[in-house]
Design an enzyme around this catalytic site. Structure first.
Site, mmCIF file in Angstrom:
data_model
loop_
_atom_site.group_PDB
_atom_site.id
_atom_site.type_symbol
_atom_site.label_atom_id
_atom_site.label_comp_id
_atom_site.label_asym_id
_atom_site.label_seq_id
_atom_site.Cartn_x
_atom_site.Cartn_y
_atom_site.Cartn_z
ATOM 1 N N PRO A 96 0.798 -1.202 0.049
ATOM 2 C CA PRO A 96 0.138 0.243 0.166
ATOM 3 C C PRO A 96 0.858 1.264 0.020
ATOM 4 O O PRO A 96 0.248 2.339 -0.313
ATOM 5 C CB PRO A 96 -0.649 -0.004 1.383
ATOM 6 C CG PRO A 96 -0.503 -1.333 1.948
ATOM 7 C CD PRO A 96 0.591 -1.853 1.062
ATOM 8 N N GLU A 123 1.493 -8.884 7.624
ATOM 9 C CA GLU A 123 1.977 -7.919 7.957
ATOM 10 C C GLU A 123 2.955 -7.250 6.828
ATOM 11 O O GLU A 123 3.763 -6.254 6.951
ATOM 12 C CB GLU A 123 2.656 -7.598 9.494
ATOM 13 C CG GLU A 123 2.006 -7.421 10.584
ATOM 14 C CD GLU A 123 0.815 -6.309 10.251
ATOM 15 O OE1 GLU A 123 1.215 -4.904 9.792
ATOM 16 O OE2 GLU A 123 -0.350 -6.562 10.286
ATOM 17 N N ARG A 161 -2.760 -7.339 -21.946
ATOM 18 C CA ARG A 161 -3.589 -6.965 -23.103
ATOM 19 C C ARG A 161 -2.838 -6.026 -24.116
ATOM 20 O O ARG A 161 -3.135 -5.988 -25.102
ATOM 21 C CB ARG A 161 -4.810 -6.227 -22.513
ATOM 22 C CG ARG A 161 -4.432 -4.677 -22.042
ATOM 23 C CD ARG A 161 -5.564 -4.398 -21.259
ATOM 24 N NE ARG A 161 -6.597 -3.310 -22.158
ATOM 25 C CZ ARG A 161 -6.082 -2.046 -22.825
ATOM 26 N NH1 ARG A 161 -5.083 -1.605 -22.511
ATOM 27 N NH2 ARG A 161 -7.030 -1.584 -23.571
ATOM 28 N N ASP A 176 -8.193 3.850 -26.430
ATOM 29 C CA ASP A 176 -8.630 3.630 -24.877
ATOM 30 C C ASP A 176 -8.012 4.601 -24.057
ATOM 31 O O ASP A 176 -7.402 5.532 -24.386
ATOM 32 C CB ASP A 176 -8.155 2.342 -24.287
ATOM 33 C CG ASP A 176 -9.011 1.070 -24.709
ATOM 34 O OD1 ASP A 176 -10.203 1.106 -25.030
ATOM 35 O OD2 ASP A 176 -8.391 -0.001 -24.802
HETATM 36 N N1 SAH Z 1 1.069 -3.729 7.035
HETATM 37 C C1 SAH Z 1 0.913 -3.270 5.740
HETATM 38 C C2 SAH Z 1 -0.042 -3.901 5.045
HETATM 39 C C3 SAH Z 1 -0.252 -5.447 4.730
HETATM 40 S S1 SAH Z 1 -1.651 -6.026 3.772
HETATM 41 C C4 SAH Z 1 0.995 -1.829 5.627
HETATM 42 O O1 SAH Z 1 0.207 -1.283 6.450
HETATM 43 O O2 SAH Z 1 1.263 -1.333 4.743
HETATM 44 C C5 SAH Z 1 -0.819 -7.397 3.243
HETATM 45 C C6 SAH Z 1 -0.307 -7.340 1.638
HETATM 46 O O3 SAH Z 1 -1.212 -6.984 0.845
HETATM 47 C C7 SAH Z 1 0.841 -6.297 1.438
HETATM 48 O O4 SAH Z 1 1.880 -6.853 1.998
HETATM 49 C C8 SAH Z 1 0.456 -6.097 -0.018
HETATM 50 O O5 SAH Z 1 1.310 -7.224 -0.681
HETATM 51 C C9 SAH Z 1 -0.946 -6.310 -0.279
HETATM 52 N N2 SAH Z 1 -1.358 -4.910 -0.604
HETATM 53 C C10 SAH Z 1 -2.595 -4.485 0.633
HETATM 54 N N3 SAH Z 1 -2.887 -3.351 0.083
HETATM 55 C C11 SAH Z 1 -2.353 -2.982 -1.067
HETATM 56 C C12 SAH Z 1 -2.560 -2.196 -2.050
HETATM 57 N N4 SAH Z 1 -3.223 -0.952 -2.025
HETATM 58 N N5 SAH Z 1 -1.729 -2.253 -3.256
HETATM 59 C C13 SAH Z 1 -1.007 -3.308 -3.266
HETATM 60 N N6 SAH Z 1 -0.975 -4.265 -2.720
HETATM 61 C C14 SAH Z 1 -1.473 -4.171 -1.401
#
Ligand code: SAH
Length: 240
Positions: A96, A123, A161, A176
């Protein structure tokens, strides 16, 4: 150079603890057919096959806190099974806190010979994996998912794609949204009238130049209204 790159099969290597999630939506429609026809290849590597000890691939965060963190030893063992050529590919970790990719990034990935992706869970992963393997952190939006698998499928669908011979009519891709920094014009089909709303007359007239002009103007107005940031980019690019 380009033909040399395209002659090798485009391959995505995915590291995940849920290999059953794949191919998921990458197995349907034109992308699934392209996978069957070996226009591209999906190499899913199950991280659970590479435990550190006692079947564990993760442990609690150093310094305390809830959840589990993927061990760098597990990732190293799994990554080492890739052939040398595959190890050199661009590496993405879904997170994220990462950067959001743009259409241009997907074009670059689709024009290379593939990508390697690490999907996090719980995590996340030990920071040293990201530092040692020089992974790019990529997010698909300012929200938190449970794992990187859906994010990986999203980005891969966007890349595949764009590969030659995946979408039947490549000119449909050129119109697109985000191609040329403009959003797509509205689409209409029959009937000509629905709940007293009519299909714009010009689209039924058969004059290709008029239709093209109408659609371009509509694209510009929609972009101006919905995405002023993109519109500013379009103006800048077209004033050069
Ligand atoms: N503790 C982390 C969240 C872990 S969520 C934090 O606060 O940043 C678990 C996994 O989901 C992450 O390691 C990632 O691979 C995936 N993930 C969660 N949200 C995401 C997002 N918005 N974009 C891409 N991958 C995401």
């Amino acid at each position: 150079m380009l033909s040399e790159v395209l002659s090798k099969m485009w391959q995505a290597n995915i590291f995940t603890i849920f290999p059953d999630a794949f191919p998921g939506n990458l197995g349907v429609s034109v992308i699934g057919k392209a996978l069957e026809k070996k226009i591209w290849n999906l190499n899913v590597i199950d991280l659970k096959r590479f435990p550190v000890k006692n079947d564990r691939i993760d442990s609690t965060p150093c310094g305390g806190g809830v959840g589990m963190v993927l061990s760098p030893i597990t990732f190293q063992k799994a990554f080492d099974t890739l052939p040398k050529e595959e190890q050199k590919k661009r590496k993405i970790y879904f997170s994220p806190r990462g950067r959001q990719l743009k259409q241009k990034d997907l074009e670059d990935i689709s024009q290379s010979d593939g990508v390697t992706i690490l999907c996090g869970r719980y995590e996340g992963v030990d920071q040293r994996i990201l530092d040692y393997y020089e992974m790019e952190e990529v997010s698909i939006g300012d929200f938190v998912l449970l794992g990187g698998e859906a994010a990986a499928m999203t980005i891969l669908e966007g890349c595949v794609r764009l590969l030659p011979c995946v979408v039947g009519n490549h000119s449909s891709i050129d119109d697109d949204s985000f191609q040329n920094s403009l959003l797509e014009h509205n689409q209409y089909t029959l009937p000509q009238e629905f709940n007293e709303m009519k299909v714009p007359k010009v689209l039924l007239g058969g004059n290709h130049n008029e239709i093209k002009e109408f659609r371009t103007n509509q694209s510009k107005n929609i972009t101006k209204k919905l995405r002023p940031d993109l519109w500013a980019k379009y103006i800048e690019e077209n004033l050069k």
